[in-house]
Design a protein around this motif. Structure first.
Motif, PDB file in Angstrom:
ATOM      1  N   ILE A  57     -81.685  49.654 -43.052  1.00  0.00           N
ATOM      2  CA  ILE A  57     -81.412  51.081 -42.965  1.00  0.00           C
ATOM      3  C   ILE A  57     -81.505  51.657 -44.372  1.00  0.00           C
ATOM      4  CG2 ILE A  57     -79.728  52.811 -42.256  1.00  0.00           C
ATOM      5  CD1 ILE A  57     -78.470  50.471 -40.539  1.00  0.00           C
ATOM      6  N   SER A  58     -82.340  52.672 -44.549  1.00  0.00           N
ATOM      7  CA  SER A  58     -82.516  53.327 -45.848  1.00  0.00           C
ATOM      8  C   SER A  58     -82.042  54.765 -45.736  1.00  0.00           C
ATOM      9  CB  SER A  58     -83.989  53.324 -46.256  1.00  0.00           C
ATOM     10  OG  SER A  58     -84.510  52.033 -46.241  1.00  0.00           O
ATOM     11  N   PHE A  59     -81.242  55.196 -46.675  1.00  0.00           N
ATOM     12  CA  PHE A  59     -80.794  56.582 -46.743  1.00  0.00           C
ATOM     13  C   PHE A  59     -80.447  56.878 -48.186  1.00  0.00           C
ATOM     14  CE2 PHE A  59     -77.380  53.818 -45.661  1.00  0.00           C
ATOM     15  CZ  PHE A  59     -76.276  54.253 -46.366  1.00  0.00           C
ATOM     16  N   GLY A  60     -80.956  58.014 -48.681  1.00  0.00           N
ATOM     17  CA  GLY A  60     -80.805  58.304 -50.107  1.00  0.00           C
ATOM     18  C   GLY A  60     -81.473  57.188 -50.895  1.00  0.00           C
ATOM     19  N   SER A  61     -80.804  56.719 -51.946  1.00  0.00           N
ATOM     20  CA  SER A  61     -81.349  55.592 -52.711  1.00  0.00           C
ATOM     21  C   SER A  61     -80.723  54.267 -52.267  1.00  0.00           C
ATOM     22  CB  SER A  61     -81.118  55.815 -54.203  1.00  0.00           C
ATOM     23  OG  SER A  61     -79.730  55.851 -54.471  1.00  0.00           O
ATOM     24  N   ALA A  62     -79.966  54.290 -51.186  1.00  0.00           N
ATOM     25  CA  ALA A  62     -79.280  53.088 -50.712  1.00  0.00           C
ATOM     26  C   ALA A  62     -80.086  52.411 -49.604  1.00  0.00           C
ATOM     27  CB  ALA A  62     -77.896  53.448 -50.191  1.00  0.00           C
ATOM     28  N   LYS A  63     -80.014  51.091 -49.584  1.00  0.00           N
ATOM     29  CA  LYS A  63     -80.598  50.289 -48.508  1.00  0.00           C
ATOM     30  C   LYS A  63     -79.551  49.277 -48.087  1.00  0.00           C
ATOM     31  CE  LYS A  63     -85.546  50.108 -48.913  1.00  0.00           C
ATOM     32  NZ  LYS A  63     -86.716  49.296 -49.153  1.00  0.00           N
ATOM     33  N   ILE A  64     -79.313  49.210 -46.771  1.00  0.00           N
ATOM     34  CA  ILE A  64     -78.375  48.231 -46.236  1.00  0.00           C
ATOM     35  C   ILE A  64     -79.035  47.518 -45.069  1.00  0.00           C
ATOM     36  CG2 ILE A  64     -76.306  49.445 -46.991  1.00  0.00           C
ATOM     37  CD1 ILE A  64     -75.960  50.530 -44.200  1.00  0.00           C
ATOM     38  N   GLN A  65     -78.580  46.306 -44.801  1.00  0.00           N
ATOM     39  CA  GLN A  65     -79.128  45.523 -43.700  1.00  0.00           C
ATOM     40  C   GLN A  65     -78.054  45.318 -42.650  1.00  0.00           C
ATOM     41  OE1 GLN A  65     -80.416  41.537 -44.653  1.00  0.00           O
ATOM     42  NE2 GLN A  65     -81.975  41.604 -43.066  1.00  0.00           N
ATOM     43  N   PHE A  66     -78.399  45.645 -41.410  1.00  0.00           N
ATOM     44  CA  PHE A  66     -77.511  45.461 -40.268  1.00  0.00           C
ATOM     45  C   PHE A  66     -77.605  44.010 -39.835  1.00  0.00           C
ATOM     46  CE2 PHE A  66     -77.109  45.281 -35.636  1.00  0.00           C
ATOM     47  CZ  PHE A  66     -75.865  45.842 -35.461  1.00  0.00           C
ATOM     48  N   TRP A  67     -76.456  43.363 -39.666  1.00  0.00           N
ATOM     49  CA  TRP A  67     -76.454  41.940 -39.346  1.00  0.00           C
ATOM     50  C   TRP A  67     -75.289  41.626 -38.423  1.00  0.00           C
ATOM     51  CZ3 TRP A  67     -80.652  39.529 -40.900  1.00  0.00           C
ATOM     52  CH2 TRP A  67     -80.725  38.151 -40.761  1.00  0.00           C
ATOM     53  N   LEU A  68     -75.519  40.757 -37.458  1.00  0.00           N
ATOM     54  CA  LEU A  68     -74.431  40.268 -36.619  1.00  0.00           C
ATOM     55  C   LEU A  68     -73.737  39.139 -37.358  1.00  0.00           C
ATOM     56  CD1 LEU A  68     -76.209  40.228 -33.164  1.00  0.00           C
ATOM     57  CD2 LEU A  68     -74.640  41.939 -34.053  1.00  0.00           C
ATOM     58  N   ALA A  69     -72.444  39.239 -37.508  1.00  0.00           N
ATOM     59  CA  ALA A  69     -71.674  38.234 -38.242  1.00  0.00           C
ATOM     60  C   ALA A  69     -71.538  36.963 -37.411  1.00  0.00           C
ATOM     61  CB  ALA A  69     -70.292  38.782 -38.592  1.00  0.00           C
ATOM     62  N   ALA A  70     -71.357  35.869 -38.107  1.00  0.00           N
ATOM     63  CA  ALA A  70     -71.150  34.590 -37.422  1.00  0.00           C
ATOM     64  C   ALA A  70     -69.835  34.644 -36.647  1.00  0.00           C
ATOM     65  CB  ALA A  70     -71.118  33.464 -38.438  1.00  0.00           C
ATOM     66  N   PRO A  71     -69.831  34.142 -35.426  1.00  0.00           N
ATOM     67  CA  PRO A  71     -68.600  34.173 -34.631  1.00  0.00           C
ATOM     68  C   PRO A  71     -67.562  33.186 -35.172  1.00  0.00           C
ATOM     69  CG  PRO A  71     -70.281  32.962 -33.472  1.00  0.00           C
ATOM     70  CD  PRO A  71     -70.929  33.525 -34.697  1.00  0.00           C
ATOM     71  N   ARG A  72     -66.305  33.537 -34.990  1.00  0.00           N
ATOM     72  CA  ARG A  72     -65.233  32.626 -35.380  1.00  0.00           C
ATOM     73  C   ARG A  72     -65.088  31.547 -34.331  1.00  0.00           C
ATOM     74  NH1 ARG A  72     -60.115  35.903 -35.869  1.00  0.00           N
ATOM     75  NH2 ARG A  72     -61.365  37.643 -35.175  1.00  0.00           N
ATOM     76  N   GLN A  73     -64.966  30.309 -34.769  1.00  0.00           N
ATOM     77  CA  GLN A  73     -64.786  29.207 -33.832  1.00  0.00           C
ATOM     78  C   GLN A  73     -63.300  29.024 -33.575  1.00  0.00           C
ATOM     79  OE1 GLN A  73     -66.648  25.572 -34.988  1.00  0.00           O
ATOM     80  NE2 GLN A  73     -65.736  24.427 -33.323  1.00  0.00           N
TER      81      GLN A  73
END
Length: 129
Positions: free
Chosen positions: A83-99
């Motif tokens: 996701i890019s907005f302004g000068s920022a870029k972030i990546q959407f990620w599913l976190a590892a599940p807790r065991q």
């Protein structure tokens, strides 16, 4: 759980875990992820979880957001989207599940094995007498 990996800007390299929805991203102090980069507006975008469509991204009116270099005002997010907005870029990620802890189940299985072994030893002892 969902997490955002910040790829560019002042907080590059940071990881933000999302624990509640809606999750607001922008420059404002009240936003859940506050990015003080050029071109980032107050409450620039919002991440929501909807049962029918999954994770959706909604932008503020007239705010520019690109998902995988495609301009969007509303988008359904998938694992790994950038996701890019302004000068920022972030990546959407599913976190590892807790065991879950498995100690109770493991102890239960060992107790059953000990009980079965003891029962077999007792049966063999009775048959040999």
């Amino acid at each position: 759980m969902v997490q955002f990996r910040i790829l560019s800007g002042k907080k590059a390299g940071d990881l933000q875990v999302v624990r509640h929805f809606p999750f607001r991203i922008g420059r404002a102090a009240g936003d859940d992820l506050c990015l003080d980069d050029a071109g980032v507006w107050d409450s620039h975008l919002t991440l929501e979880l909807q049962k029918e469509t999954g994770f959706t991204l909604e932008t503020t009116a007239d705010a520019f957001v690109a998902v995988n270099d495609q301009p969007q005002t509303s988008a359904r997010l998938r694992n790994g989207d950038i996701i890019s907005f302004g000068s920022a870029k972030i990546q959407f990620w599913l976190a590892a599940p807790r065991q879950r802890g498995l100690r109770f189940r493991e102890a239960f299985v060992w107790a059953i094995l000990v009980a079965v072994t003891a029962a077999q030893c007792g049966l063999i002892y009775r048959l040999l007498r």
